[in-house]
Design a protein around this motif. Structure first.
Motif, PDB file in Angstrom:
ATOM      1  N   ILE A 131       0.872  -1.171   0.000  1.00 31.00           N
ATOM      2  CA  ILE A 131       0.000   0.000   0.000  1.00 31.00           C
ATOM      3  C   ILE A 131       0.915   1.229   0.000  1.00 31.00           C
ATOM      4  O   ILE A 131       1.860   1.306   0.773  1.00 31.00           O
ATOM      5  CB  ILE A 131      -0.955  -0.011   1.200  1.00 31.00           C
ATOM      6  CG1 ILE A 131      -1.907  -1.210   1.050  1.00 31.00           C
ATOM      7  CG2 ILE A 131      -1.732   1.303   1.284  1.00 31.00           C
ATOM      8  CD1 ILE A 131      -2.891  -1.378   2.158  1.00 31.00           C
ATOM      9  N   LEU A 132       0.628   2.159  -0.881  1.00 29.34           N
ATOM     10  CA  LEU A 132       1.458   3.340  -1.062  1.00 29.34           C
ATOM     11  C   LEU A 132       1.015   4.476  -0.143  1.00 29.34           C
ATOM     12  O   LEU A 132      -0.181   4.666   0.091  1.00 29.34           O
ATOM     13  CB  LEU A 132       1.394   3.808  -2.515  1.00 29.34           C
ATOM     14  CG  LEU A 132       1.793   2.772  -3.561  1.00 29.34           C
ATOM     15  CD1 LEU A 132       1.541   3.319  -4.962  1.00 29.34           C
ATOM     16  CD2 LEU A 132       3.245   2.366  -3.387  1.00 29.34           C
ATOM     17  N   PHE A 133       1.991   5.224   0.351  1.00 34.85           N
ATOM     18  CA  PHE A 133       1.742   6.406   1.164  1.00 34.85           C
ATOM     19  C   PHE A 133       2.664   7.511   0.678  1.00 34.85           C
ATOM     20  O   PHE A 133       3.795   7.257   0.280  1.00 34.85           O
ATOM     21  CB  PHE A 133       2.016   6.125   2.649  1.00 34.85           C
ATOM     22  CG  PHE A 133       1.031   5.181   3.267  1.00 34.85           C
ATOM     23  CD1 PHE A 133      -0.106   5.656   3.907  1.00 34.85           C
ATOM     24  CD2 PHE A 133       1.237   3.817   3.205  1.00 34.85           C
ATOM     25  CE1 PHE A 133      -1.025   4.784   4.465  1.00 34.85           C
ATOM     26  CE2 PHE A 133       0.321   2.934   3.762  1.00 34.85           C
ATOM     27  CZ  PHE A 133      -0.806   3.421   4.396  1.00 34.85           C
ATOM     28  N   TYR A 134       2.162   8.745   0.747  1.00 36.30           N
ATOM     29  CA  TYR A 134       2.919   9.903   0.290  1.00 36.30           C
ATOM     30  C   TYR A 134       2.765  11.045   1.289  1.00 36.30           C
ATOM     31  O   TYR A 134       1.723  11.190   1.922  1.00 36.30           O
ATOM     32  CB  TYR A 134       2.393  10.400  -1.065  1.00 36.30           C
ATOM     33  CG  TYR A 134       2.415   9.354  -2.135  1.00 36.30           C
ATOM     34  CD1 TYR A 134       3.568   9.097  -2.864  1.00 36.30           C
ATOM     35  CD2 TYR A 134       1.278   8.604  -2.417  1.00 36.30           C
ATOM     36  CE1 TYR A 134       3.592   8.135  -3.861  1.00 36.30           C
ATOM     37  CE2 TYR A 134       1.287   7.632  -3.408  1.00 36.30           C
ATOM     38  CZ  TYR A 134       2.445   7.406  -4.117  1.00 36.30           C
ATOM     39  OH  TYR A 134       2.463   6.453  -5.084  1.00 36.30           O
ATOM     40  N   LEU A 135       3.791  11.866   1.366  1.00 32.70           N
ATOM     41  CA  LEU A 135       3.748  13.083   2.158  1.00 32.70           C
ATOM     42  C   LEU A 135       3.574  14.251   1.203  1.00 32.70           C
ATOM     43  O   LEU A 135       4.365  14.424   0.267  1.00 32.70           O
ATOM     44  CB  LEU A 135       5.039  13.239   2.970  1.00 32.70           C
ATOM     45  CG  LEU A 135       5.128  14.460   3.871  1.00 32.70           C
ATOM     46  CD1 LEU A 135       4.047  14.437   4.942  1.00 32.70           C
ATOM     47  CD2 LEU A 135       6.503  14.534   4.509  1.00 32.70           C
ATOM     48  N   SER A 136       2.526  15.055   1.418  1.00 31.48           N
ATOM     49  CA  SER A 136       2.288  16.223   0.567  1.00 31.48           C
ATOM     50  C   SER A 136       3.080  17.415   1.088  1.00 31.48           C
ATOM     51  O   SER A 136       3.600  17.402   2.205  1.00 31.48           O
ATOM     52  CB  SER A 136       0.793  16.559   0.526  1.00 31.48           C
ATOM     53  OG  SER A 136       0.374  17.076   1.774  1.00 31.48           O
ATOM     54  N   VAL A 137       3.149  18.447   0.284  1.00 29.79           N
ATOM     55  CA  VAL A 137       3.899  19.650   0.623  1.00 29.79           C
ATOM     56  C   VAL A 137       3.394  20.270   1.928  1.00 29.79           C
ATOM     57  O   VAL A 137       4.158  20.809   2.703  1.00 29.79           O
ATOM     58  CB  VAL A 137       3.818  20.669  -0.535  1.00 29.79           C
ATOM     59  CG1 VAL A 137       4.407  22.003  -0.154  1.00 29.79           C
ATOM     60  CG2 VAL A 137       4.505  20.121  -1.768  1.00 29.79           C
ATOM     61  N   ASN A 138       2.093  20.176   2.191  1.00 31.49           N
ATOM     62  CA  ASN A 138       1.543  20.792   3.399  1.00 31.49           C
ATOM     63  C   ASN A 138       1.481  19.825   4.588  1.00 31.49           C
ATOM     64  O   ASN A 138       0.817  20.093   5.581  1.00 31.49           O
ATOM     65  CB  ASN A 138       0.174  21.415   3.129  1.00 31.49           C
ATOM     66  CG  ASN A 138      -0.887  20.415   2.729  1.00 31.49           C
ATOM     67  OD1 ASN A 138      -0.590  19.280   2.358  1.00 31.49           O
ATOM     68  ND2 ASN A 138      -2.131  20.822   2.786  1.00 31.49           N
ATOM     69  N   GLY A 139       2.184  18.691   4.497  1.00 37.15           N
ATOM     70  CA  GLY A 139       2.320  17.793   5.635  1.00 37.15           C
ATOM     71  C   GLY A 139       1.240  16.741   5.784  1.00 37.15           C
ATOM     72  O   GLY A 139       1.256  15.959   6.732  1.00 37.15           O
ATOM     73  N   VAL A 140       0.299  16.687   4.861  1.00 39.50           N
ATOM     74  CA  VAL A 140      -0.742  15.662   4.906  1.00 39.50           C
ATOM     75  C   VAL A 140      -0.183  14.374   4.326  1.00 39.50           C
ATOM     76  O   VAL A 140       0.542  14.395   3.328  1.00 39.50           O
ATOM     77  CB  VAL A 140      -1.991  16.106   4.112  1.00 39.50           C
ATOM     78  CG1 VAL A 140      -3.043  15.007   4.073  1.00 39.50           C
ATOM     79  CG2 VAL A 140      -2.571  17.371   4.711  1.00 39.50           C
ATOM     80  N   ILE A 141      -0.507  13.268   4.960  1.00 35.23           N
ATOM     81  CA  ILE A 141      -0.107  11.968   4.426  1.00 35.23           C
ATOM     82  C   ILE A 141      -1.282  11.422   3.636  1.00 35.23           C
ATOM     83  O   ILE A 141      -2.429  11.437   4.101  1.00 35.23           O
ATOM     84  CB  ILE A 141       0.328  11.009   5.545  1.00 35.23           C
ATOM     85  CG1 ILE A 141       1.550  11.594   6.240  1.00 35.23           C
ATOM     86  CG2 ILE A 141       0.619   9.620   4.980  1.00 35.23           C
ATOM     87  CD1 ILE A 141       2.004  10.853   7.457  1.00 35.23           C
ATOM     88  N   LEU A 142      -1.001  10.975   2.430  1.00 31.10           N
ATOM     89  CA  LEU A 142      -2.033  10.518   1.496  1.00 31.10           C
ATOM     90  C   LEU A 142      -1.769   9.084   1.083  1.00 31.10           C
ATOM     91  O   LEU A 142      -0.617   8.676   0.935  1.00 31.10           O
ATOM     92  CB  LEU A 142      -2.030  11.406   0.254  1.00 31.10           C
ATOM     93  CG  LEU A 142      -2.211  12.907   0.494  1.00 31.10           C
ATOM     94  CD1 LEU A 142      -1.902  13.692  -0.767  1.00 31.10           C
ATOM     95  CD2 LEU A 142      -3.607  13.192   0.971  1.00 31.10           C
ATOM     96  N   SER A 143      -2.856   8.337   0.886  1.00 32.08           N
ATOM     97  CA  SER A 143      -2.738   6.980   0.366  1.00 32.08           C
ATOM     98  C   SER A 143      -3.908   6.683  -0.554  1.00 32.08           C
ATOM     99  O   SER A 143      -5.052   6.998  -0.222  1.00 32.08           O
ATOM    100  CB  SER A 143      -2.742   5.957   1.513  1.00 32.08           C
ATOM    101  OG  SER A 143      -2.729   4.642   0.980  1.00 32.08           O
ATOM    102  N   PRO A 144      -3.626   6.060  -1.698  1.00 32.54           N
ATOM    103  CA  PRO A 144      -4.726   5.639  -2.555  1.00 32.54           C
ATOM    104  C   PRO A 144      -5.432   4.396  -2.002  1.00 32.54           C
ATOM    105  O   PRO A 144      -6.468   3.992  -2.520  1.00 32.54           O
ATOM    106  CB  PRO A 144      -4.047   5.335  -3.893  1.00 32.54           C
ATOM    107  CG  PRO A 144      -2.657   4.949  -3.511  1.00 32.54           C
ATOM    108  CD  PRO A 144      -2.323   5.768  -2.299  1.00 32.54           C
ATOM    109  N   GLY A 145      -4.866   3.798  -0.948  1.00 36.76           N
ATOM    110  CA  GLY A 145      -5.421   2.561  -0.411  1.00 36.76           C
ATOM    111  C   GLY A 145      -5.036   1.381  -1.279  1.00 36.76           C
ATOM    112  O   GLY A 145      -4.122   1.460  -2.100  1.00 36.76           O
ATOM    113  N   ASN A 146      -5.741   0.282  -1.097  1.00 35.69           N
ATOM    114  CA  ASN A 146      -5.473  -0.906  -1.906  1.00 35.69           C
ATOM    115  C   ASN A 146      -6.108  -0.749  -3.290  1.00 35.69           C
ATOM    116  O   ASN A 146      -6.565   0.336  -3.648  1.00 35.69           O
ATOM    117  CB  ASN A 146      -5.943  -2.176  -1.184  1.00 35.69           C
ATOM    118  CG  ASN A 146      -7.449  -2.215  -0.966  1.00 35.69           C
ATOM    119  OD1 ASN A 146      -8.224  -1.467  -1.567  1.00 35.69           O
ATOM    120  ND2 ASN A 146      -7.892  -3.086  -0.079  1.00 35.69           N
TER     121      ASN A 146
END
Length: 167
Positions: A131-146
Motif C-alpha cells: 500500500i502506497l503512502f505519500y507526504l504532501s507539501v503541506n504535511g498531509v499523508i495521502l494513500s490511494p489505499g489498496n
C-alpha cells in the motif's frame, strides 16, 4: 495549472487578479495550494482531492523506514462501516492522514478538528503489503489505499474516541 490560463477562464476572467490568487494561496490556513515559479507562474494543489487529472502533485513517497505516527480522523456515524470494511477514499484520489491529533500546532491539515474517532495505522505492515503512502507539501499523508481504494481494518493499530478511550 498555469495562472494565465486560470485568469482567462470564463468564470474567473474580469473578476479576479493575480494578486487575488496569491492572497488565497497565502491566507489559506490549510495550505491547500502553492505557487510554482518556473517559466510561468503556476498554481498547484498540494493534495489531489477529487480531480483525476492532477498528475504533478508534489508528493514524496513514504518508504516505511520513517518513524511516523499515522492517524485518520472520522465521525461516530461512520465507525460501524469503517470497522467492518476499512477506510475508503470514496470519490477522492487519496485517503487523508495526519501525523498528530487535532490541536497540534505543527499540523495544519489532514485531520478535521471536529473528528470524533481516531484510527491509528500500522504503516510498516501496510507498506509491506504494497500500500502506497505519500507526504504532501503541506504535511498531509495521502494513500490511494489498496486496489479497491480501501485501508482495511487489519492495518488498524488502535482506535480511540476523542477522550482517548479505546474502541
Amino acid at each position: 495549472m498555469n495562472i494565465e490560463d486560470l485568469l482567462n477562464h470564463k468564470t474567473i476572467r474580469d473578476k479576479f487578479s493575480l494578486e487575488d490568487i496569491k492572497r488565497v494561496v497565502e491566507v489559506d490556513n490549510k495550505h491547500r495550494f502553492s505557487l510554482r515559479y518556473e517559466k510561468d507562474i503556476q498554481i498547484c494543489a498540494n493534495q489531489g482531492h477529487t480531480i483525476n487529472v492532477v498528475t504533478n502533485l508534489e508528493l514524496s513517497p513514504i518508504l516505511g523506514t520513517e518513524d511516523i505516527q499515522l492517524i485518520h480522523g472520522t465521525y461516530s456515524k461512520n465507525w460501524d462501516n469503517i470497522k467492518n470494511e476499512g477506510i475508503s477514499r470514496m470519490k477522492r484520489n487519496h485517503i487523508h492522514f495526519s501525523k498528530s491529533l487535532p490541536g497540534d500546532r505543527n499540523i495544519v491539515s489532514g485531520i478535521r478538528s471536529d473528528a470524533e474517532i481516531f484510527i491509528y495505522i500500522n504503516l510498516k505492515l501496510a507498506i509491506s503489503d504494497n500500500i502506497l503512502f505519500y507526504l504532501s507539501v503541506n504535511g498531509v499523508i495521502l494513500s490511494p489505499g489498496n486496489d479497491k481504494g480501501i485501508i482495511e481494518p487489519k492495518y488498524f493499530l488502535k482506535v480511540c474516541n476523542r477522550f482517548g478511550q479505546i474502541l
